[in-house]
Design an enzyme around this catalytic site. Structure first.
Site, mmCIF file in Angstrom:
data_model
loop_
_atom_site.group_PDB
_atom_site.id
_atom_site.type_symbol
_atom_site.label_atom_id
_atom_site.label_comp_id
_atom_site.label_asym_id
_atom_site.label_seq_id
_atom_site.Cartn_x
_atom_site.Cartn_y
_atom_site.Cartn_z
ATOM 1 N N ASP A 61 0.845 -1.194 0.000
ATOM 2 C CA ASP A 61 0.000 0.000 0.000
ATOM 3 C C ASP A 61 0.882 1.247 0.000
ATOM 4 O O ASP A 61 2.002 1.232 0.547
ATOM 5 C CB ASP A 61 -0.885 0.043 1.256
ATOM 6 C CG ASP A 61 -1.954 -1.027 1.267
ATOM 7 O OD1 ASP A 61 -2.246 -1.595 0.197
ATOM 8 O OD2 ASP A 61 -2.501 -1.296 2.361
ATOM 9 N N ARG A 62 0.376 2.312 -0.566
ATOM 10 C CA ARG A 62 1.160 3.558 -0.653
ATOM 11 C C ARG A 62 1.758 3.995 0.688
ATOM 12 O O ARG A 62 2.936 4.339 0.761
ATOM 13 C CB ARG A 62 0.287 4.666 -1.252
ATOM 14 C CG ARG A 62 1.046 5.968 -1.463
ATOM 15 C CD ARG A 62 0.258 6.962 -2.287
ATOM 16 N NE ARG A 62 1.100 8.090 -2.679
ATOM 17 C CZ ARG A 62 0.861 8.891 -3.711
ATOM 18 N NH1 ARG A 62 -0.206 8.695 -4.460
ATOM 19 N NH2 ARG A 62 1.670 9.872 -4.005
#
Length: 234
Positions: A61-62
């Protein structure tokens, strides 16, 4: 070009460190991704013309930082993807959660569904159309005051999986505004870090193992500095 931290590289794979808040691959924001950076690095280092092949076999995930491996050939990409499918690709995370998990260690199994419009993942009944099974195992290493350091191994690769499953049991990830983990303090990075990655090399078959811990001077990792740094030696 932003500096790329390379942990390992050969003709078939490249293992790199993803900094937090960088995309694993491009999205509608058009922000530069780690995949873009790896392609640029290979193109520049080896003076390759045209498009450079780099295979994305897994994602973070970012807001999550940590170790990622990319394939430099299609054969390596296929073989790594097959390992992931057959659960021979091990990913472990360190996280600091708000509160203390009820059980020191446990296996969590939920069904998740992502709302693509809001980018929020929810726990849903198994019968819901599009629900995907999510499984992880965790062990609580230490609790200090209102936060706990937890070691997590994911057995399925679902979007926001650790964040949603830990929030579901009442201990959201520290700093996670999306899933109610910013109640103690706001403005901090998500306390979720992919510190361990192991897999079989796609051509030599040698077991490859990498460890890299988060910055223990940063909140909230500094609370558990000694315990986190021990993971570097695992």
């Amino acid at each position: 070009m932003q500096e790329l931290k390379i942990l390992y590289e050969d003709n078939h794979i490249i293992v790199v460190l993803k900094q937090q808040n960088i995309l694993s691959q491009g999205d509608e924001t058009s922000d530069k991704s780690l995949l873009d950076m790896v392609k640029e690095y290979i193109k520049e280092k080896y003076n390759k013309p045209g498009n450079v092949f780099v295979g994305l076999v897994h994602r973070l995930d970012r807001p999550t930082g940590g170790i990622m491996v990319f394939a430099k050939t299609s054969k390596a990409a296929n073989r790594l993807s097959e390992q992931i499918k057959n659960k021979k690709f091990t990913k472990k995370y360190l996280t600091v959660v708000v509160g203390t998990p009820r059980y020191k260690s446990s296996r969590l199994e939920h069904f998740l569904k992502k709302d693509e419009k809001t980018n929020i993942v929810k726990v849903v009944p198994r019968s819901v159309d599009g629900a995907k099974q999510a499984i992880l195992q965790y062990e609580t290493i230490k609790t200090i005051d209102t936060v706990s350091l937890v070691d997590v191994q994911i057995l399925t690769g679902r979007s926001h999986q650790i964040r949603v499953q830990m929030a579901q049991i009442g201990t959201p990830v520290f700093g996670d505004a999306k899933y109610n983990g910013d109640t103690l303090a706001k403005g901090h990075n998500l306390a979720l870090w992919a510190y361990h990655l192991s897999f079989e090399h796609p051509t030599t078959k040698k077991m490859m193992m990498f460890n890299c811990i988060p910055n223990t001077d940063m909140v909230p990792w500094n609370v558990f500095k000694v315990e986190v740094e021990k993971k570097q030696l695992v």
